[in-house]
Design an enzyme around this catalytic site. Structure first.
Site, PDB file in Angstrom:
ATOM      1  N   ASP A   1       1.034  -1.368  -0.077  1.00  0.00           N
ATOM      2  CA  ASP A   1       0.172  -0.152  -0.085  1.00  0.00           C
ATOM      3  C   ASP A   1       0.889   1.197   0.028  1.00  0.00           C
ATOM      4  O   ASP A   1       2.178   1.193  -0.065  1.00  0.00           O
ATOM      5  CB  ASP A   1      -0.975  -0.091   0.984  1.00  0.00           C
ATOM      6  CG  ASP A   1      -0.226   0.045   2.482  1.00  0.00           C
ATOM      7  OD1 ASP A   1       0.910   0.396   2.611  1.00  0.00           O
ATOM      8  OD2 ASP A   1      -1.014  -0.343   3.466  1.00  0.00           O
ATOM      9  N   CYS A   2       0.350   2.331   0.156  1.00  0.00           N
ATOM     10  CA  CYS A   2       1.057   3.611  -0.030  1.00  0.00           C
ATOM     11  C   CYS A   2       2.105   3.899   1.250  1.00  0.00           C
ATOM     12  O   CYS A   2       2.945   4.506   1.340  1.00  0.00           O
ATOM     13  CB  CYS A   2       0.111   4.983  -0.258  1.00  0.00           C
ATOM     14  SG  CYS A   2      -1.023   5.170   1.457  1.00  0.00           S
TER      15      CYS A   2
END
Length: 65
Positions: free
Chosen positions: A11-12
């Site tokens: 994810d980020c």
């Protein structure tokens, strides 16, 4: 099994997306069989197939990029 974590698996924040672990488990099963000298092709040709009926995962710590 050692597994390289790629940026696209995360994810980020660089934490592996939870569903990717199921792919990793499948890769590990294939690697294990291959290490035992058994290929999925050989099993398939012998009409031995795998079907995952159910799975459960307990996450202890995140894998990171």
């Amino acid at each position: 099994m050692k597994k390289r974590i790629y940026y696209h698996d995360t994810d980020c924040e660089g934490v592996v997306y939870y569903a990717n672990y199921l792919k990793y488990f499948e890769e590990a099963r294939t690697e294990h069989l291959d290490g035992c000298g058994v290929t999925l092709r050989t099993l398939h040709d012998s009409r031995i197939l795998f079907a995952v009926k159910e799975t459960s995962v307990r996450y202890y710590a995140p894998a990171r990029y």
